[in-house]
Design a protein around this motif. Structure first.
Motif, PDB file in Angstrom:
ATOM      1  N   THR A  58       0.829  -1.209   0.000  1.00  0.00           N
ATOM      2  CA  THR A  58       0.000   0.000   0.000  1.00  0.00           C
ATOM      3  C   THR A  58       0.861   1.255   0.000  1.00  0.00           C
ATOM      4  N   LEU A  59       1.869   1.292   0.880  1.00  0.00           N
ATOM      5  CA  LEU A  59       2.724   2.469   0.978  1.00  0.00           C
ATOM      6  C   LEU A  59       3.670   2.575  -0.220  1.00  0.00           C
ATOM      7  N   HIS A  60       4.127   1.435  -0.727  1.00  0.00           N
ATOM      8  CA  HIS A  60       4.996   1.472  -1.919  1.00  0.00           C
ATOM      9  C   HIS A  60       4.226   2.021  -3.119  1.00  0.00           C
ATOM     10  N   SER A  61       2.969   1.624  -3.236  1.00  0.00           N
ATOM     11  CA  SER A  61       2.131   2.142  -4.310  1.00  0.00           C
ATOM     12  C   SER A  61       1.991   3.665  -4.202  1.00  0.00           C
ATOM     13  N   TRP A  62       1.873   4.147  -2.978  1.00  0.00           N
ATOM     14  CA  TRP A  62       1.769   5.592  -2.741  1.00  0.00           C
ATOM     15  C   TRP A  62       3.051   6.290  -3.180  1.00  0.00           C
ATOM     16  N   THR A  63       4.182   5.669  -2.936  1.00  0.00           N
ATOM     17  CA  THR A  63       5.474   6.235  -3.341  1.00  0.00           C
ATOM     18  C   THR A  63       5.543   6.402  -4.852  1.00  0.00           C
ATOM     19  N   ILE A  64       5.216   5.354  -5.568  1.00  0.00           N
ATOM     20  CA  ILE A  64       5.256   5.404  -7.034  1.00  0.00           C
ATOM     21  C   ILE A  64       4.281   6.454  -7.554  1.00  0.00           C
ATOM     22  N   GLU A  65       3.085   6.481  -6.970  1.00  0.00           N
ATOM     23  CA  GLU A  65       2.082   7.452  -7.397  1.00  0.00           C
ATOM     24  C   GLU A  65       2.577   8.884  -7.200  1.00  0.00           C
ATOM     25  N   ASN A  66       3.197   9.170  -6.060  1.00  0.00           N
ATOM     26  CA  ASN A  66       3.702  10.521  -5.803  1.00  0.00           C
ATOM     27  C   ASN A  66       4.778  10.928  -6.803  1.00  0.00           C
ATOM     28  N   LEU A  67       5.688  10.000  -7.110  1.00  0.00           N
ATOM     29  CA  LEU A  67       6.762  10.310  -8.057  1.00  0.00           C
ATOM     30  C   LEU A  67       6.213  10.522  -9.471  1.00  0.00           C
ATOM     31  N   VAL A  68       5.251   9.687  -9.862  1.00  0.00           N
ATOM     32  CA  VAL A  68       4.664   9.821 -11.197  1.00  0.00           C
ATOM     33  C   VAL A  68       3.888  11.137 -11.315  1.00  0.00           C
ATOM     34  N   LYS A  69       3.074  11.443 -10.322  1.00  0.00           N
ATOM     35  CA  LYS A  69       2.303  12.698 -10.363  1.00  0.00           C
ATOM     36  C   LYS A  69       3.221  13.914 -10.328  1.00  0.00           C
ATOM     37  N   ASN A  70       4.298  13.823  -9.543  1.00  0.00           N
ATOM     38  CA  ASN A  70       5.246  14.923  -9.486  1.00  0.00           C
ATOM     39  C   ASN A  70       5.909  15.130 -10.848  1.00  0.00           C
ATOM     40  N   ALA A  71       6.224  14.015 -11.525  1.00  0.00           N
ATOM     41  CA  ALA A  71       6.837  14.092 -12.851  1.00  0.00           C
ATOM     42  C   ALA A  71       5.881  14.697 -13.869  1.00  0.00           C
ATOM     43  N   ILE A  72       4.618  14.302 -13.824  1.00  0.00           N
ATOM     44  CA  ILE A  72       3.624  14.824 -14.773  1.00  0.00           C
ATOM     45  C   ILE A  72       3.385  16.311 -14.526  1.00  0.00           C
ATOM     46  N   ASP A  73       3.381  16.721 -13.258  1.00  0.00           N
ATOM     47  CA  ASP A  73       3.263  18.152 -12.942  1.00  0.00           C
ATOM     48  C   ASP A  73       4.441  18.926 -13.503  1.00  0.00           C
ATOM     49  N   ALA A  74       5.656  18.347 -13.393  1.00  0.00           N
ATOM     50  CA  ALA A  74       6.860  19.016 -13.905  1.00  0.00           C
ATOM     51  C   ALA A  74       6.819  19.157 -15.424  1.00  0.00           C
ATOM     52  N   MET A  75       6.103  18.215 -16.108  1.00  0.00           N
ATOM     53  CA  MET A  75       5.981  18.268 -17.569  1.00  0.00           C
ATOM     54  C   MET A  75       4.757  19.057 -18.008  1.00  0.00           C
ATOM     55  N   LYS A  76       3.994  19.564 -17.004  1.00  0.00           N
ATOM     56  CA  LYS A  76       2.745  20.286 -17.288  1.00  0.00           C
ATOM     57  C   LYS A  76       1.777  19.440 -18.108  1.00  0.00           C
ATOM     58  N   GLY A  77       1.751  18.126 -17.797  1.00  0.00           N
ATOM     59  CA  GLY A  77       0.777  17.223 -18.406  1.00  0.00           C
ATOM     60  C   GLY A  77       1.094  16.782 -19.813  1.00  0.00           C
ATOM     61  N   LYS A  78       2.324  17.052 -20.283  1.00  0.00           N
ATOM     62  CA  LYS A  78       2.677  16.679 -21.651  1.00  0.00           C
ATOM     63  C   LYS A  78       4.158  16.365 -21.726  1.00  0.00           C
ATOM     64  N   GLY A  79       4.494  15.130 -22.199  1.00  0.00           N
ATOM     65  CA  GLY A  79       5.901  14.757 -22.297  1.00  0.00           C
ATOM     66  C   GLY A  79       6.071  13.254 -22.203  1.00  0.00           C
ATOM     67  N   SER A  80       7.285  12.815 -21.925  1.00  0.00           N
ATOM     68  CA  SER A  80       7.578  11.384 -21.830  1.00  0.00           C
ATOM     69  C   SER A  80       7.970  11.021 -20.405  1.00  0.00           C
ATOM     70  N   LEU A  81       7.485   9.881 -19.954  1.00  0.00           N
ATOM     71  CA  LEU A  81       7.756   9.393 -18.601  1.00  0.00           C
ATOM     72  C   LEU A  81       8.247   7.958 -18.703  1.00  0.00           C
ATOM     73  N   GLU A  82       9.373   7.693 -18.060  1.00  0.00           N
ATOM     74  CA  GLU A  82       9.982   6.365 -18.168  1.00  0.00           C
ATOM     75  C   GLU A  82      10.253   5.786 -16.782  1.00  0.00           C
ATOM     76  N   LEU A  83       9.887   4.514 -16.622  1.00  0.00           N
ATOM     77  CA  LEU A  83      10.161   3.782 -15.388  1.00  0.00           C
ATOM     78  C   LEU A  83      11.239   2.741 -15.666  1.00  0.00           C
ATOM     79  N   GLN A  84      12.280   2.732 -14.811  1.00  0.00           N
ATOM     80  CA  GLN A  84      13.358   1.767 -14.950  1.00  0.00           C
ATOM     81  C   GLN A  84      13.553   1.053 -13.617  1.00  0.00           C
ATOM     82  N   ILE A  85      13.741  -0.257 -13.681  1.00  0.00           N
ATOM     83  CA  ILE A  85      14.064  -1.035 -12.480  1.00  0.00           C
ATOM     84  C   ILE A  85      15.361  -1.791 -12.743  1.00  0.00           C
ATOM     85  N   GLU A  86      16.353  -1.559 -11.894  1.00  0.00           N
ATOM     86  CA  GLU A  86      17.653  -2.207 -12.021  1.00  0.00           C
ATOM     87  C   GLU A  86      17.972  -2.908 -10.705  1.00  0.00           C
TER      88      GLU A  86
END
Length: 382
Positions: free
Chosen positions: A277-305
Motif C-alpha cells: 500500500t505504501l509502496h504504491s503511494w510512493t510510485i504514485e507521488n513520483l509519477v504525479k510529481n513528474a507529470i506536474d513538472a511536464m505540465k501534463g505533456k511529455g515522456s515518462l519512463e520507469l526503470q528497475i535495475e
C-alpha cells in the motif's frame, strides 16, 4: 493571531536578554583581563627597580626588599637582556634555556605578548626585561571562547529539543488527521460498494461497472494508506517489479494520452520486504510529481535495475528540471514550486522510503529544461 504575535514578541525578548547577558559577561571578562594584565606590568616594573637596586648595591645597601621582590615572582616567565644577550631568566623551562634557537623564539614570543620594560641602571647603560603572561592570565584569555562554546552548545541543545518537540507534535497532528480522513471516507465508500453490486445486476455495460470497481478499490487503497500514517507498517516479501508495474500501469490508464508512458524492467521477479500500500503511494507521488513538472505533456519512463544487494527504481521525466541547490531541499516539508502546492508529496515519499522501508531516495540527475530522474533504492530480500 494575537497569540502568535505575543509568542514571537516573548521569543525576541528572551533572545535580547540572553544576548545582553552574554555581552555583559564577555565585557566583564575583558575588563578583568586588562586589570590583571596591568597588575602584572606593575609587578614587572617593581622587579626592574629591584634589579637596579641589586646592580647598584654596595656594602651599606639593604638588599632584603629587592631580593624579596625578585623571589616572589613564581608564575611570570622573565628574561633579562643587555645588548640582546640573555643575562638571567626566571620561570623559563630548562629545555628552552639549553637550546639557543628555542631561547630566541621564546624571547620573540614574550616580546609579542608584552612590551618589554627598558630601564637605565646607570648613566648610558640599559637593560631590557621581557616578560610573558602568567598561567592564570592565559587561562582567563581563553575563558570567553570556552564560555561562547558552552553557550552555543546549550543553545543547540535547546533548539534541537524545541525542534524535536515541535516535529513530534506536528507528526501526531498529521497522523490524527490522516486517520480521521480514512474513517470519514470509509462510510460513503461502503455505500458505493453496495451500489456497484446493485449495478452489476442491471442490464448495463459490464465494462462500466468494472472501471467503477477499479476506482472503488483505488479509494480503498487510499483509505488504507491514510490509516497507516503514524503507525509502524507491516512489511512482507513481495515482487517489487510486479507491485511497481501495477501502480504505474494504473496511473497510465488514468492520465492523458499526451503523456507517453514507457518502462524497462527485469523479466524475473525481485523479492523485497515492502508494504504494498505504501509502496504504491510512493510510485504514485513520483509519477504525479513528474507529470506536474511536464505540465501534463511529455515522456515518462520507469526503470528497475538491480545488483547483488539492492534494487533501484528510476522515474525519469522530460519536465522543467531542478537546480542542483534544490536536490536536498525538495524533500523538505513545505517545499514546493507549484502555486497551489502544499509541499508534502516528496516529503511523504521520502518518509515512506527511508523510515518505513529502510531505503534511500534521491535526485539521480536533473537538467534545467530537459528533465529529472528520481531514484529509489531498496534492500533485496536475501
Amino acid at each position: 493571531m494575537r497569540f502568535s504575535e505575543s509568542r514571537n514578541t516573548t521569543r525576541w525578548i528572551i533572545i535580547f536578554i540572553s544576548f545582553s547577558i552574554i555581552t555583559l559577561i564577555l565585557w566583564n571578562t575583558y575588563t578583568f583581563f586588562q586589570i590583571f594584565k596591568n597588575e602584572e606590568r606593575i609587578k614587572m616594573k617593581l622587579l626592574a627597580n629591584a634589579q637596579i637596586a641589586l646592580i647598584n648595591a654596595d656594602e651599606n645597601t639593604d638588599l632584603e626588599l629587592p631580593l624579596q621582590i625578585s623571589s616572589n615572582n613564581t608564575s611570570i616567565p622573565v628574561i633579562l637582556t643587555m645588548y640582546d644577550k640573555i643575562l638571567t631568566t626566571r620561570n623559563v623551562p630548562d629545555e628552552i634555556l639549553n637550546d639557543e634557537k628555542k631561547s630566541m623564539q621564546f624571547l620573540k614570543n614574550l616580546r609579542s605578548e608584552n612590551e618589554p620594560i627598558v630601564f637605565e641602571y646607570s648613566p648610558g647603560k640599559y637593560q631590557k626585561l621581557y616578560y610573558g603572561n602568567s598561567a592564570l592570565l592565559n587561562k582567563l584569555k581563553y575563558y570567553p571562547i570556552a564560555l561562547l562554546l558552552i553557550i552555543f552548545l546549550c543553545g543547540a541543545l535547546v533548539y534541537n529539543f524545541y525542534k524535536s518537540t515541535k516535529m513530534a507534535t506536528q507528526n501526531k497532528l498529521w497522523a490524527g488527521m490522516a486517520k480521521e480522513t480514512a474513517h470519514q471516507i470509509g462510510t460513503p465508500l461502503s455505500s458505493l460498494i453496495g451500489w456497484v453490486e446493485i449495478l452489476k445486476t442491471e442490464e448495463i455495460d459490464q465494462s462500466i461497472t468494472f472501471e467503477i470497481q477499479k476506482d472503488i478499490e483505488r479509494l480503498q487503497t487510499i483509505t488504507d494508506r491514510f490509516s497507516k500514517i503514524g503507525s509502524v507498517p507491516v512489511l512482507e516479501v513481495h515482487d517489487i517489479v510486479e507491485e511497481t508495474l501495477n501502480s504505474y500501469k494504473y496511473l497510465q490508464s488514468r492520465f492523458s494520452k499526451q503523456v507517453e508512458f514507457s518502462y524497462h524492467v527485469p523479466n524475473e521477479p525481485i523479492s523485497v520486504m515492502i508494504n504494498p500500500t505504501l509502496h504504491s503511494w510512493t510510485i504514485e507521488n513520483l509519477v504525479k510529481n513528474a507529470i506536474d513538472a511536464m505540465k501534463g505533456k511529455g515522456s515518462l519512463e520507469l526503470q528497475i535495475e538491480q545488483d547483488a544487494h539492492h534494487v533501484k527504481i528510476n522515474v525519469k521525466d522530460s519536465g522543467t528540471g531542478i537546480s542542483k541547490k534544490q536536490f536536498k531541499t525538495i524533500f523538505e516539508p513545505g517545499f514546493t514550486t507549484k502555486k497551489r502546492g502544499w509541499g508534502l508529496g516528496l516529503s511523504l515519499t521520502k518518509r515512506i522510503v527511508v523510515e518505513y522501508h529502510s531505503g534511500k531516495i534521491k535526485v539521480l540527475n536533473s537538467e534545467i529544461g530537459k528533465g529529472t530522474t528520481f531514484q529509489i533504492q531498496l534492500n533485496k530480500k536475501v
